[in-house]
Scaffold this motif. Structure first.
Motif, PDB file in Angstrom:
ATOM      1  N   MET A  83       5.906  13.528   2.561  1.00  0.00           N
ATOM      2  CA  MET A  83       5.961  13.219   3.979  1.00  0.00           C
ATOM      3  C   MET A  83       6.259  14.449   4.839  1.00  0.00           C
ATOM      4  O   MET A  83       6.325  14.359   6.053  1.00  0.00           O
ATOM      5  N   SER A  84       6.455  15.591   4.197  1.00  0.00           N
ATOM      6  CA  SER A  84       6.712  16.827   4.930  1.00  0.00           C
ATOM      7  C   SER A  84       5.934  17.965   4.296  1.00  0.00           C
ATOM      8  O   SER A  84       5.817  18.038   3.069  1.00  0.00           O
ATOM      9  N   GLY A 135       2.234  12.817   5.509  1.00  0.00           N
ATOM     10  CA  GLY A 135       2.630  12.182   6.755  1.00  0.00           C
ATOM     11  C   GLY A 135       1.817  12.695   7.934  1.00  0.00           C
ATOM     12  O   GLY A 135       1.350  11.935   8.763  1.00  0.00           O
ATOM     13  N   GLU A 139      -4.055  10.919   5.902  1.00  0.00           N
ATOM     14  CA  GLU A 139      -2.869  10.951   6.764  1.00  0.00           C
ATOM     15  C   GLU A 139      -2.257   9.555   6.825  1.00  0.00           C
ATOM     16  O   GLU A 139      -2.931   8.592   7.192  1.00  0.00           O
ATOM     17  N   LYS A 193       4.230   8.742   9.838  1.00  0.00           N
ATOM     18  CA  LYS A 193       5.631   8.865   9.448  1.00  0.00           C
ATOM     19  C   LYS A 193       6.507   8.013  10.349  1.00  0.00           C
ATOM     20  O   LYS A 193       6.147   7.659  11.467  1.00  0.00           O
ATOM     21  N   ASP A 194       7.687   7.666   9.826  1.00  0.00           N
ATOM     22  CA  ASP A 194       8.686   6.890  10.541  1.00  0.00           C
ATOM     23  C   ASP A 194       8.053   5.651  11.185  1.00  0.00           C
ATOM     24  O   ASP A 194       7.410   4.867  10.513  1.00  0.00           O
ATOM     25  N   LEU A 212       4.333   4.941  10.502  1.00  0.00           N
ATOM     26  CA  LEU A 212       3.905   4.926   9.113  1.00  0.00           C
ATOM     27  C   LEU A 212       2.849   3.845   8.873  1.00  0.00           C
ATOM     28  O   LEU A 212       3.022   2.686   9.247  1.00  0.00           O
ATOM     29  N   LEU A 216      -0.776   3.075   2.690  1.00  0.00           N
ATOM     30  CA  LEU A 216       0.017   3.569   1.569  1.00  0.00           C
ATOM     31  C   LEU A 216       0.023   2.573   0.413  1.00  0.00           C
ATOM     32  O   LEU A 216      -0.115   2.949  -0.750  1.00  0.00           O
ATOM     33  N   VAL A 255       6.192   8.548  -3.308  1.00  0.00           N
ATOM     34  CA  VAL A 255       6.266   9.035  -1.935  1.00  0.00           C
ATOM     35  C   VAL A 255       7.529   9.875  -1.836  1.00  0.00           C
ATOM     36  O   VAL A 255       8.614   9.423  -2.187  1.00  0.00           O
ATOM     37  N   THR A 299      10.037  11.939   0.604  1.00  0.00           N
ATOM     38  CA  THR A 299      10.378  12.032   2.012  1.00  0.00           C
ATOM     39  C   THR A 299      11.621  12.891   2.199  1.00  0.00           C
ATOM     40  O   THR A 299      12.251  13.324   1.244  1.00  0.00           O
ATOM     41  N   SER A 328      15.903   9.215  10.041  1.00  0.00           N
ATOM     42  CA  SER A 328      14.823   8.759   9.161  1.00  0.00           C
ATOM     43  C   SER A 328      15.414   8.422   7.800  1.00  0.00           C
ATOM     44  O   SER A 328      15.327   9.194   6.862  1.00  0.00           O
ATOM     45  N   TYR A 362      11.718   2.687   4.243  1.00  0.00           N
ATOM     46  CA  TYR A 362      10.630   2.547   3.281  1.00  0.00           C
ATOM     47  C   TYR A 362      10.806   1.343   2.358  1.00  0.00           C
ATOM     48  O   TYR A 362      10.235   1.306   1.272  1.00  0.00           O
TER      49      TYR A 362
END
Length: 378
Positions: free
Chosen positions: A94-95, A115, A136, A139-140, A143, A148, A156, A158, A164, A169
């Motif tokens: 996610m980053s 993300g 893509e 996120k948050d 999402l 997904l 996943v 994160t 966050s 999730y």
């Protein structure tokens, strides 16, 4: 909080965790964590038990994950742990910070989603994005949970933060998709941050490779620290710049300050105990910056020249480093889209970052080194 790594050879652990598996021990090579404080890995016969400190969750101090070798039975006694089938074959980080961990092991092929696809420096990852192999997922609050769940990646990954949290999730976990917090950014030394590559290696069953490669990084880092200490000078420096009435300087207990110390610099806030950045006003930084020999990490606001600095604030012209031309940014490897490789590969190659800093502060010590992440602001 520091977790103690112990060998899982007691009969109690075998009875608890390995009663359903009667084959030989599957993991010949193991990693030992020497620097990082945020996670531990214990090895059992057919699985690895990973515990990750969750600094922003009030309900629990750690999260547990069972890294289970594919095709073997689940161990008993770990009802609260998430199960991750290893080696993982698909990952959604996610980053973009996690791209450095993947790239360190040349495992970009496992990334199937991210993300945000905008700020990516890695050429291999950008190529997979262009070909449509990486989707893509947002996120948050944005999402795309349906996407997904349809993708159903093996993991996943994160970043935990106060805004966050992992409970964001829950729907993925209910769908059988493990979610792991990777908090390497809370580590307080460069080598501790980089050592999270060993967690990625454990997920990929690449312990042997990471042990060899990381050991080389450790040795080179130690050599450079010793080299910097041999210098007869210890130049002073200031870092960052003023933004929206606050100048965030690295605190003394953080990893950036450790870089400065290891590179043989004098840093005014080296003794402050906070681990994050210190928000100061311009007037508090001005007398320090006025006489600092070097000014580093200026390009955080996209500043690309000394002229642009003066457009921000004419008082910068008073700084000794400005007059001497000793201003450096860590955005030499910044792409046109704004993505900066310093935050990707730089996080897992601290010896290269340290070499850059020593080259800047003590150029005579590394005459053959060419700046890799840093460049002079003209």
């Amino acid at each position: 909080m520091i977790f103690i790594i112990a060998c899982s050879t007691s009969s109690t652990l075998y009875e608890k965790g390995e009663s359903g598996y009667e084959g030989p021990a599957l993991f010949k090579e193991k990693v030992v964590i020497r620097h990082a404080k945020g996670f531990t890995i214990d090895y059992h016969k057919n699985f690895k038990l990973v515990k990750i400190m969750s600094p922003f969750e009030k309900a629990t101090d750690t999260m547990s994950f069972v890294l289970l070798q594919r095709g073997t039975p689940k161990p008993a006694g770990y009802q609260n742990a998430q199960i991750i089938q290893i080696p993982i074959q698909s990952l959604v980080p996610m980053s973009s910070m996690h791209i450095g961990l993947v790239g360190y092991l040349s495992a970009e092929h496992i990334v199937t989603g991210m993300g945000n696809l905008t700020y990516v420096s890695s050429e291999k990852i950008r190529a997979r994005i262009k070909s449509g192999d990486i989707k893509e997922v947002g996120k948050d609050q944005g999402l795309n949970e349906e996407l997904l769940i349809a993708m159903h990646p093996d993991l996943v990954m994160t970043i935990g933060s106060p805004v966050s949290k992992i409970n964001r999730y829950q729907s993925l976990k209910q769908a059988g998709i493990p979610v792991m917090i990777n908090s390497e950014w809370i580590e307080t030394t460069p080598l501790a941050r980089a050592e999270w590559v060993k967690l990625m290696a454990a997920l990929l069953n690449r312990e042997s490779e990471v042990n060899t490669k990381f050991s080389e990084s450790e040795k080179e880092y130690a050599r450079l620290v010793k080299l910097a200490k041999s210098s007869k000078t210890q130049p002073s420096l200031v870092s960052g710049m003023n933004s929206k009435d606050a100048w965030f300087v690295p605190s003394g207990s953080g990893y950036v300050s450790r870089f400065f110390r290891d590179a043989g610099a004098r840093y005014h806030w080296a003794d402050t105990k906070a681990t994050g950045s210190l928000p100061l006003n311009f007037e508090a930084v001005y007398p320090v910056a006025l006489n600092a020999d070097f000014w580093l990490n200026v390009g955080i606001l996209g500043v690309k020249s000394k002229r642009e600095l003066l457009d921000k604030d004419q008082r910068y012209a008073d700084f000794k480093a400005f007059k001497a031309g000793n201003i450096f940014t860590h955005n030499k490897r910044q792409a046109a889209n704004g993505a900066n490789d310093y935050w990707e590969s730089g996080a897992v190659n601290p010896h290269v970052v340290l070499a850059d800093l020593i080259k800047i502060l003590h150029p005579e010590l590394l005459p053959g080194h060419t700046l890799f992440y840093y460049q002079k602001l003209e």
